[in-house]
Design an enzyme around this catalytic site. Structure first.
Site, PDB file in Angstrom:
ATOM      1  N   PRO A 150       0.815  -1.351  -0.085  1.00 47.27           N
ATOM      2  CG  PRO A 150      -0.196  -1.058   1.992  1.00 47.27           C
ATOM      3  CD  PRO A 150       0.856  -2.048   1.366  1.00 47.27           C
ATOM      4  CG  ASP A 151      -0.637   4.909  -1.941  1.00 46.64           C
ATOM      5  OD1 ASP A 151      -1.528   4.625  -0.867  1.00 46.64           O
ATOM      6  OD2 ASP A 151      -1.006   5.444  -3.154  1.00 46.64           O
ATOM      7  CG  PHE A 152       2.762   7.147   3.163  1.00 46.09           C
ATOM      8  CD1 PHE A 152       3.003   5.876   3.740  1.00 46.09           C
ATOM      9  CD2 PHE A 152       3.720   7.951   3.489  1.00 46.09           C
ATOM     10  CE1 PHE A 152       4.151   5.610   4.527  1.00 46.09           C
ATOM     11  CE2 PHE A 152       4.938   7.675   3.995  1.00 46.09           C
ATOM     12  CZ  PHE A 152       4.974   6.414   4.627  1.00 46.09           C
ATOM     13  NE  ARG A 153       0.791  12.181   2.040  1.00 45.35           N
ATOM     14  CZ  ARG A 153       2.026  11.839   2.316  1.00 45.35           C
ATOM     15  NH1 ARG A 153       2.608  10.905   1.100  1.00 45.35           N
ATOM     16  NH2 ARG A 153       2.665  12.362   3.019  1.00 45.35           N
TER      17      ARG A 153
ATOM     18  CG  ASN B  92       8.604   3.533  -3.364  1.00 41.56           C
ATOM     19  OD1 ASN B  92       8.181   4.362  -3.132  1.00 41.56           O
ATOM     20  ND2 ASN B  92       8.275   2.816  -4.641  1.00 41.56           N
TER      21      ASN B  92
ATOM     22  CG  ASP C 247       9.286  -1.307  -2.450  1.00 40.76           C
ATOM     23  OD1 ASP C 247      10.452  -1.079  -3.301  1.00 40.76           O
ATOM     24  OD2 ASP C 247       8.227  -0.653  -2.685  1.00 40.76           O
TER      25      ASP C 247
ATOM     26  CG  HIS D  58      12.444   9.091   1.407  1.00 38.69           C
ATOM     27  ND1 HIS D  58      11.012   9.166   1.192  1.00 38.69           N
ATOM     28  CD2 HIS D  58      13.000  10.052   1.315  1.00 38.69           C
ATOM     29  CE1 HIS D  58      10.870  10.314   0.957  1.00 38.69           C
ATOM     30  NE2 HIS D  58      11.991  11.093   0.850  1.00 38.69           N
TER      31      HIS D  58
HETATM   32  P1  CNA Z   1       2.045   8.828  -1.488  1.00 36.14           P
HETATM   33  O1  CNA Z   1       1.918  10.138  -0.862  1.00 36.14           O
HETATM   34  O2  CNA Z   1       1.214   7.752  -0.778  1.00 36.14           O
HETATM   35  O3  CNA Z   1       1.479   8.938  -2.963  1.00 36.14           O
HETATM   36  C1  CNA Z   1       1.427   7.910  -3.840  1.00 36.14           C
HETATM   37  C2  CNA Z   1       0.786   8.396  -5.181  1.00 36.14           C
HETATM   38  O4  CNA Z   1       1.041   7.232  -5.962  1.00 36.14           O
HETATM   39  C3  CNA Z   1      -0.694   8.984  -5.127  1.00 36.14           C
HETATM   40  O5  CNA Z   1      -0.499  10.257  -5.725  1.00 36.14           O
HETATM   41  C4  CNA Z   1      -1.450   8.102  -5.707  1.00 36.14           C
HETATM   42  O6  CNA Z   1      -2.486   8.507  -6.426  1.00 36.14           O
HETATM   43  C5  CNA Z   1      -0.584   7.372  -6.699  1.00 36.14           C
HETATM   44  N1  CNA Z   1      -0.665   5.838  -6.764  1.00 36.14           N
HETATM   45  C6  CNA Z   1      -1.026   4.835  -6.153  1.00 36.14           C
HETATM   46  N2  CNA Z   1      -1.072   3.579  -6.867  1.00 36.14           N
HETATM   47  C7  CNA Z   1      -0.623   3.927  -8.182  1.00 36.14           C
HETATM   48  C8  CNA Z   1      -0.925   3.355  -9.421  1.00 36.14           C
HETATM   49  N3  CNA Z   1      -0.914   2.034  -9.421  1.00 36.14           N
HETATM   50  N4  CNA Z   1      -0.392   3.878 -10.398  1.00 36.14           N
HETATM   51  C9  CNA Z   1      -0.407   5.281 -10.577  1.00 36.14           C
HETATM   52  N5  CNA Z   1      -0.348   5.902  -9.319  1.00 36.14           N
HETATM   53  C10 CNA Z   1      -0.678   5.511  -8.158  1.00 36.14           C
HETATM   54  O7  CNA Z   1       3.608   8.213  -1.817  1.00 36.14           O
HETATM   55  P2  CNA Z   1       4.817   9.050  -2.097  1.00 36.14           P
HETATM   56  O8  CNA Z   1       5.847   7.978  -2.453  1.00 36.14           O
HETATM   57  O9  CNA Z   1       4.593  10.197  -2.954  1.00 36.14           O
HETATM   58  O10 CNA Z   1       5.293   9.653  -0.628  1.00 36.14           O
HETATM   59  C11 CNA Z   1       6.478   9.612  -0.231  1.00 36.14           C
HETATM   60  C12 CNA Z   1       6.757   8.483   1.029  1.00 36.14           C
HETATM   61  C13 CNA Z   1       5.862   7.219   0.691  1.00 36.14           C
HETATM   62  C14 CNA Z   1       8.004   7.905   1.037  1.00 36.14           C
HETATM   63  O11 CNA Z   1       8.641   8.583   2.187  1.00 36.14           O
HETATM   64  C15 CNA Z   1       7.908   6.278   1.090  1.00 36.14           C
HETATM   65  O12 CNA Z   1       9.065   6.161   1.920  1.00 36.14           O
HETATM   66  C16 CNA Z   1       6.644   5.931   1.438  1.00 36.14           C
HETATM   67  N6  CNA Z   1       6.348   4.695   1.494  1.00 36.14           N
HETATM   68  C17 CNA Z   1       7.046   3.798   0.638  1.00 36.14           C
HETATM   69  C18 CNA Z   1       6.547   2.489   0.203  1.00 36.14           C
HETATM   70  C19 CNA Z   1       7.295   1.729  -0.653  1.00 36.14           C
HETATM   71  O13 CNA Z   1       8.373   1.492  -0.348  1.00 36.14           O
HETATM   72  N7  CNA Z   1       6.516   0.989  -1.479  1.00 36.14           N
HETATM   73  C20 CNA Z   1       5.025   2.279   0.737  1.00 36.14           C
HETATM   74  C21 CNA Z   1       4.403   3.489   1.449  1.00 36.14           C
HETATM   75  C22 CNA Z   1       5.076   4.580   1.602  1.00 36.14           C
END
Ligand code: CNA
Length: 392
Positions: free
Chosen positions: A104-107, A178, A180, A197
């Site tokens: 999952p993402d954050f937001r 990321n 991951d 990060h």
């Molecule tokens: P965020 O703020 O959660 O934004 C994610 C963005 O991606 C949003 O605009 C969503 O609409 C968009 N999105 C989600 N899924 C998809 C998809 N399949 N295709 C296209 N767009 C999509 O996350 P950010 O990365 O902008 O914020 C930075 C944080 C999140 C960092 O500090 C990371 O460490 C942190 N993070 C990382 C992971 C990971 O390592 N996979 C997971 C969760 C959070």
């Protein structure tokens, strides 16, 4: 699946198909713009009088923009790549490139981590990644780390597209927020990645800075214990950057070298809400096109700042935009579409299929080894984490 040309155009411009609505909304926009311009003019005059801003004989100096792309669309970007023989593409990625892998993402509303942390009883969702909170209560972070542990997921089409960009000689560097490690799993060489990060690859004791390897940390995370230092008993934390901590020095040194040379910036799956990473979009030259592939527009200039002609950020919608393109949709679909248009579509599909088969095989072998070592433990973790049943 690649989308049709017309669908794509609608997405890029963020338009609905209803012409009548468009007509009304563009009239409303024009009216709003002219009201804004009146207000802005007043503010400009005020700043000019009081602070001496913009006072060079009160003349309007139109913002100069080079016509970098023949058209501000994905096709314009593809034409630019071909005509300019791009060799210094920078990709900037966020959590959105890994959501289709099951992380999952954050937001994102509903599915994002911030919406699913009630069980940890945090003062606020972000606290799980705040260094101050972690020092006081590390348990919630390690519970989450077990659920999201790198190694249980497969890279996405988007990750393999970045690898192809490199193999075709186009990629200067990939900047990722990321943690991951899926870029590494996808086979992108370490020197091409900037993990802004941090990473799970190494860990350090918060007290004496003793370093620990990935396997050491993995064993502690999977045995549900808070990892403590063998030398001083301090808490050991993976080297991921928490809110309140500095970014790795490699981030700053690479940014200095890479961004002035960048000939195309591609931003993938990020809300561009976390600084200083988000501000990198303004470190490229004014002649460098910027393509955003995301479910929503991100990184846009503040409206007032745009009208005042100060500040920065993406400028997708103004009439004289010739370099910023937003393609709204899923990263995998957007990257497959780019690969198709660049003539690498089949190569990308084949790479994803073969690599996923290889990783599945490795994950099965590792799972049976672990089962042989801890027969009861494996059952427990399968029940508590259904994602692992699917992936391992
Ligand atoms: P965020 O703020 O959660 O934004 C994610 C963005 O991606 C949003 O605009 C969503 O609409 C968009 N999105 C989600 N899924 C998809 C998809 N399949 N295709 C296209 N767009 C999509 O996350 P950010 O990365 O902008 O914020 C930075 C944080 C999140 C960092 O500090 C990371 O460490 C942190 N993070 C990382 C992971 C990971 O390592 N996979 C997971 C969760 C959070």
């Amino acid at each position: 699946m690649a989308s049709s040309g017309s669908d794509e155009d609608k997405r890029q411009k963020g338009e609905s198909s209803d012409d009548k609505d468009n007509d009304t909304s563009s009239k409303a926009r024009r009216r709003r713009n002219s009201e804004d311009e009146g207000t802005v003019d007043m503010i400009r005059r005020y700043l000019a009088e009081k602070l001496g801003f913009f006072d060079d004989d009160k003349k309007e100096v139109p913002e100069e923009k080079t016509k970098v792309l023949t058209e501000a669309s994905v096709d314009g970007v593809i034409k630019y790549i071909e005509e300019h023989n791009c060799r210094n593409v920078i990709t900037m990625a966020g959590a959105g490139i890994s959501t289709s892998a099951g992380i999952p993402d954050f937001r994102s509303p509903g599915s994002g981590l911030y919406h699913n942390l009630e069980k940890y009883k945090l003062p606020d969702p972000q606290a799980i990644f705040e260094i101050g909170f972690f020092r006081h209560n590390p348990q919630p972070f390690f519970t989450l780390a077990k659920e999201l542990y790198p190694g249980s997921f497969k890279p996405t089409t988007c990750h393999y597209f970045i690898r192809l960009l490199n193999e075709k000689g186009l990629l200067r560097r990939h900047y990722s927020q990321n943690i991951d490690t899926l870029e590494r799993v996808a086979g992108l060489p370490a020197e091409k990645i900037v993990e802004a990060h941090g990473t799970f690859h190494t860990s350090h004791c918060l007290e004496c800075r003793q370093e620990y390897a990935l396997d050491w940390m993995k064993e502690r995370i999977f045995s549900d214990s808070v990892p403590s230092c063998e030398k001083c008993n301090g808490v050991v934390k993976p080297d991921i950057v928490f809110f309140g901590e500095n970014l790795p020095s490699r981030f700053f040194s690479c940014v200095e070298k890479d961004f002035p040379k960048c000939d195309l910036l591609i931003i993938l799956g990020s809300s561009l809400a976390v600084q200083p990473f988000a501000s990198l979009i303004d470190r490229v030259t004014k002649e460098c096109p910027r393509l955003l592939i995301n479910r929503e527009k991100a990184g846009q200039r503040d409206r007032l700042m745009t009208l005042l002609r100060i500040g920065s950020g993406m400028d997708f919608d103004s009439d004289n935009n010739f370099r910023d393109v937003a393609w709204l949709g899923d990263c995998d679909e957007g990257c497959q579409m780019l690969a198709d248009k660049l003539g690498w579509g089949d190569e990308l599909r084949k790479l994803v299929t073969e690599e996923h088969a290889r990783i599945s095989k490795e994950q099965k072998e590792e799972a049976s080894k672990r089962q042989a070592k801890h027969p009861s433990g494996q059952k427990k973790s399968e029940v508590s984490n259904p994602m692992k049943v699917l992936n391992m």
